[in-house]
Design an enzyme around this catalytic site. Structure first.
Site, PDB file in Angstrom:
ATOM      1  N   LYS A 181      40.963  56.886 143.814  1.00 38.08           N
ATOM      2  CA  LYS A 181      41.229  58.216 143.546  1.00 38.08           C
ATOM      3  C   LYS A 181      40.288  59.138 142.921  1.00 38.08           C
ATOM      4  O   LYS A 181      39.428  58.450 142.033  1.00 38.08           O
ATOM      5  CB  LYS A 181      42.628  58.363 142.901  1.00 38.08           C
ATOM      6  CG  LYS A 181      43.756  57.751 143.829  1.00 38.08           C
ATOM      7  CD  LYS A 181      43.892  58.575 144.947  1.00 38.08           C
ATOM      8  CE  LYS A 181      45.138  58.213 145.683  1.00 38.08           C
ATOM      9  NZ  LYS A 181      45.407  56.821 146.262  1.00 38.08           N
TER      10      LYS A 181
HETATM   11  C1  LIG Z   1      49.448  60.489 149.733  1.00 42.17           C
HETATM   12  C2  LIG Z   1      49.611  59.163 148.833  1.00 42.17           C
HETATM   13  N1  LIG Z   1      50.701  59.103 148.562  1.00 42.17           N
HETATM   14  C3  LIG Z   1      51.144  58.184 147.762  1.00 42.17           C
HETATM   15  C4  LIG Z   1      50.470  56.981 147.354  1.00 42.17           C
HETATM   16  C5  LIG Z   1      50.619  55.765 146.759  1.00 42.17           C
HETATM   17  O1  LIG Z   1      50.048  55.606 145.603  1.00 42.17           O
HETATM   18  P1  LIG Z   1      49.860  54.234 145.020  1.00 42.17           P
HETATM   19  O2  LIG Z   1      48.915  53.556 145.757  1.00 42.17           O
HETATM   20  O3  LIG Z   1      49.158  54.378 143.310  1.00 42.17           O
HETATM   21  O4  LIG Z   1      51.262  53.675 144.721  1.00 42.17           O
HETATM   22  C6  LIG Z   1      48.851  57.243 147.921  1.00 42.17           C
HETATM   23  C7  LIG Z   1      47.931  56.209 147.471  1.00 42.17           C
HETATM   24  O5  LIG Z   1      47.138  55.733 148.395  1.00 42.17           O
HETATM   25  C8  LIG Z   1      48.736  58.483 148.638  1.00 42.17           C
HETATM   26  O6  LIG Z   1      47.361  58.696 149.183  1.00 42.17           O
END
Ligand SMILES: Cc1ncc(COP(=O)(O)O)c(C=O)c1O
Length: 381
Positions: A181
């Site tokens: 990110k």
């Molecule tokens: C659009 C979106 N939503 C939710 C997530 C979930 O985040 P995390 O991987 O921190 O749980 C991501 C992560 O890649 C994402 O790109």
């Protein structure tokens, strides 16, 4: 990989911030968590920010805190990371998968109303790849139809819609800090909301259902351990302090890619600018033109990988995931999603990507595209 798809950018001063925390007795629930939360709240412009262990955890807590439960329907794009629908299934709610716009790859606001039923409780909108969704249309529908708006801004920290930061536009928003990110905490996430009652509920649910006034062994409701450690928060504070430079750098890289690919008529490039919106670049995704299919795209990916160039198929639609074949989810007409997703290709994209690496990626992709039709059918892939 010679050129990876993504790479975190952690500076020495951030390593020092983390090391400092490790020399204290407070590795969790210490002063860094409220400091990071305040910094995010101030940056986004919401009164409340609640640090959580991942973006998924944040989305899940919002679903719980908004009392979205068994049989409730939530509008979500199918062209999204699977977590957006998973968090609904965790609560036996029903994801209603709606199509996207071909230009921005965001939820198509014009298709939302037809998917609403008396069971619909919310719209879970994703700011795909850091490009803000059409929020005024979405907020207008939500107001008229009495729905919550939950913003998945996991890919979009710093993006703006009509000069306001995304994440702070709906009832609640969620950021993700996984290492690919714009800013990272290793693992981590943040819920933001202007609604203090909702914030209090998310805080309690994050910490095993403890209300803040209660002692450690008093649990007023079923909760989770979705806490964010002091170590993660220290890194997040350092990363956030230079976010504007990071976003500018990423915007420059996207522009360099677009400049180099400009003349390649087999590629549809991401838009660099849109009226009323500031894009926060998460990934750089090109689309092969319509004469190519998923088979060609997959062959190109395979070849790029063989040459040491990382790439990814952002996104594989949710409704086509094996885990969703028997899931209780409702699909609508997803033609745009299927057609675009089959030709999407994410290329290496990270802060420290060098000009000669961009040249190498572009050279290899431009060389492979004309070979794809022949080779993909010859290998029968
Ligand atoms: C659009 C979106 N939503 C939710 C997530 C979930 O985040 P995390 O991987 O921190 O749980 C991501 C992560 O890649 C994402 O790109």
């Amino acid at each position: 990989m010679k050129i990876p798809l993504s790479a975190p950018d952690v500076r020495e001063e951030e390593i020092e911030l983390v090391a400092k925390v490790l020399r204290t007795p407070h590795l969790s629930l210490g002063p860094k968590l409220p400091e990071f939360e305040r910094a995010i709240a101030e940056y986004i412009g919401t009164e409340n920010a609640i640090g959580v262990s991942s973006g998924t955890a944040g989305l899940h807590l919002c679903v719980r805190a908004l009392d979205i439960g068994a049989g409730d329907e939530v509008i979500v794009p199918s062209f999204a990371f699977v977590a957006v629908a998973n968090v609904l299934l965790y609560e036996n709610a029903v994801p209603v998968l709606v199509d996207i716009e071909a230009d921005t790859l965001n939820l198509d606001a014009r298709r939302i109303e037809a998917a609403i039923t008396p069971r619909t409780k919310a719209i879970l909108v994703v700011h795909t790849f850091g490009c803000p969704a059409e929020m005024s249309a979405i907020l207008d529908i939500a107001r008229r139809r009495h729905l919550y708006v939950l913003e998945d801004a996991c890919e979009a920290i710093g993006a703006e819609y009509q000069s306001r930061k995304v994440g702070g536009l709906g009832d609640a928003g969620v950021f993700g800090f996984y290492p690919n990110k714009q800013i990272t905490t290793g693992e981590g996430g943040m819920v933001v909301t202007r609604n203090s009652r909702l914030a209090t509920r998310v805080r309690a649910l994050r910490n095993q259902g403890r209300a803040s006034s209660e002692d450690w062994f008093q649990h007023s409701e079923l909760g989770y351990n979705y806490r964010l450690s002091e170590i993660n928060c220290a890194l997040g504070i350092g990363q956030l302090s230079r976010i504007e430079a990071t976003l500018a750098m990423r915007g420059e890289i996207a522009k360099k890619y677009n400049d180099r690919f400009q003349k390649n008529e087999n590629l549809r490039l991401p838009v660099l600018a849109l009226p009323d919106r500031k894009i926060s670049w998460f990934v750089y995704v090109v689309r092969l033109s319509e004469k190519y299919s998923r088979v060609h795209r997959d062959w190109i990916m395979h070849e790029l990988n063989r040459r040491g160039i990382g790439c990814g198929r952002y996104f594989a639609p949710i409704h086509l995931q094996p885990a969703y074949q028997n899931a209780v989810a409702r699909t609508t007409d997803l033609r745009v999603t299927e057609s675009q997703a089959s030709r999407c290709l994410a290329l290496p994209f990270f802060n420290r990507l060098q000009d000669q690496q961009i040249d190498e990626v572009c050279h290899n992709l431009c060389e492979l595209i004309p070979l794809a039709a022949k080779s993909a059918s010859a290998t029968g892939s």
